[in-house]
Enzyme design. Sequence first.
Site, PDB file in Angstrom:
ATOM      1  N   GLU A 192      39.743  10.744   8.360  1.00  0.00           N
ATOM      2  CA  GLU A 192      39.482   9.383   9.139  1.00  0.00           C
ATOM      3  C   GLU A 192      38.195   8.987   9.698  1.00  0.00           C
ATOM      4  O   GLU A 192      38.004   8.632  10.768  1.00  0.00           O
ATOM      5  CB  GLU A 192      40.792   9.555  10.254  1.00  0.00           C
ATOM      6  N   GLU A 315      47.783  13.212   4.813  1.00  0.00           N
ATOM      7  CA  GLU A 315      48.792  13.196   6.043  1.00  0.00           C
ATOM      8  C   GLU A 315      49.840  12.070   5.899  1.00  0.00           C
ATOM      9  O   GLU A 315      49.538  10.783   5.694  1.00  0.00           O
ATOM     10  CB  GLU A 315      47.911  12.690   7.358  1.00  0.00           C
TER      11      GLU A 315
HETATM   12  O1  AHR Z   1      48.125  14.677  12.461  1.00  0.00           O
HETATM   13  C1  AHR Z   1      47.761  14.327  13.747  1.00  0.00           C
HETATM   14  C2  AHR Z   1      46.431  13.358  13.639  1.00  0.00           C
HETATM   15  O2  AHR Z   1      46.830  12.325  13.064  1.00  0.00           O
HETATM   16  C3  AHR Z   1      45.185  13.864  12.738  1.00  0.00           C
HETATM   17  O3  AHR Z   1      44.336  14.943  13.710  1.00  0.00           O
HETATM   18  C4  AHR Z   1      44.517  12.745  12.385  1.00  0.00           C
HETATM   19  O4  AHR Z   1      43.661  12.761  11.211  1.00  0.00           O
HETATM   20  C5  AHR Z   1      45.526  11.656  12.504  1.00  0.00           C
HETATM   21  O5  AHR Z   1      45.313  10.495  13.328  1.00  0.00           O
END
Ligand code: AHR
Length: 510
Positions: A192, A315
């Site tokens: 991110e 994610e």
């Molecule tokens: O999964 C939780 C968080 O969500 C992670 O650390 C981040 O990459 C995302 O914003």
Amino acid sequence: MKKIVLALCCIAWTSLSAQTKITLNTDLGKTQINKHIYGHFAEHLGRCIYDGLYVGENNTKVAHTRGIRNDIVQALKDLKVPNLRWPGGCFADAYQWKDGIGPKENRPSMINVWWGGVTEDNSFGTHEFLDLCEQIGAEPYLAGNVGSGTVQDLIDWVNYVNHPGGSPMSELRKKNGREKPWNVKMWGVGNEAWGCGGNMNAEYYSNIYKQYATFMTSWTNDAKLFRIASGATDDDYAWTETLMKNIPHNMLSGVALHHYSVIDWNKKGPSTQFSEAQYFKIMQEAWKMDELIVRHSTIMDKYDPEKKVALIVDEWGGWYEVEPGTNPGFLYQQNTMRDAMIAGMTLNIFNNHADRVRGANLAQMVNVLQAIILTEGEKMILTPTYHVMKMYNVHQDATLLPIQLETQNYNFEGKSIPAVSASASKNESGINISLTNIDYTKSHEVTISLRGENVSKVSGQILTSGSIQDYNTFEQPEKIKVKEFTGAKLNNGVLKLTIPAHSVIVLNVK
Ligand code: AHR
């Protein structure tokens, strides 16, 4: 290939129960469903690692191997976890890997600024993580620190875990007890980068990426690096476009994408006891994954028509309020049949886009967000999401079968989304078809016409429960479990079955 017909008022369907029609071309498969679509994610966040996967070498209450819980290892082996992403998430861009190696008493501590401000003692580091991967048979996916690290730190990490011997880093590894390299192939170059990974813009990050990627060496043919760029969040298509345009594709194996199913970041709603309105919104958000993949892929196609660069959704999952009374920074939430719906639908979407989506990581593995496992002291439970991931693992590395699907909608307060999603694949076990019906109350009569192959036998499994709000607890760990499904009838190449409301079914046909 998938055709979703929004058939709200289809006059041909007069039955009271809703209808879904599927045509399966069993002889037209050409794309492999990469097993890495079924990957997981473990961050130094809340009780995912500490008091989750890892209970410490000196723990006398919970059975473990070198500090890693045996019951969890068994559950993960049964699941066939293809890869595991670590150490973050946001934590990755704060992580100093050199603090997590060597004798534990010498490892410096740090503050986990992203997640609860707790002290991280670095007792679970590179060796412990790679031991976990070996115990469960998963490929490691290491996320490098770009935000607060240096190029040298990351190339040292690659060298430490992959160099066969003779370099300063590989000799340090050997001194720390590991002779052979681990040959880690999957590497994230930051996380991110547009946010917690450094608040960069896409142009700046592209340049940084090239700098890191240039020096990340594949030390042997057994460890040819698969470098994944920190990707877009949700519908930030400009991010993907900039990366695809600016980074030479010979240094780019994959581009990431993150998408969580969340109602409202300021009002996420409870993980249990949710209303139908909250349920519907989460289902809309989960369905959005299809549009996101289509649109990010379209941009990627423009620069990479041969689809050499993979889209890695590293994610995804449902995100709600934490359980009452738990640390807000630990993101601990329960997991209901609603989460089973997110999982079933999302995995169908990934499978059907297997030509471009070649990796994904559910967030997260244990005790965090849409977890597959929850623990409480010595107790451990498997969530509905675990069961879906296990039912669907028949698709790993199988050949995707093109599918045409017509389904009626799940309607709520004037809004509609397709009720049934499906995907199918073929391997040595036969043809496997996964179906998820997200409808709140309606069952669907499903007709599946199989063309291209003679089949005579059908078997199946179902995950369902009386209420969409149902979940497993430490007192009732098997309230929701997979059961045999005998309701599919096969006649002249046509399968007929009824899928109950909020249920997942996986069929095997041969
Ligand atoms: O999964 C939780 C968080 O969500 C992670 O650390 C981040 O990459 C995302 O914003």
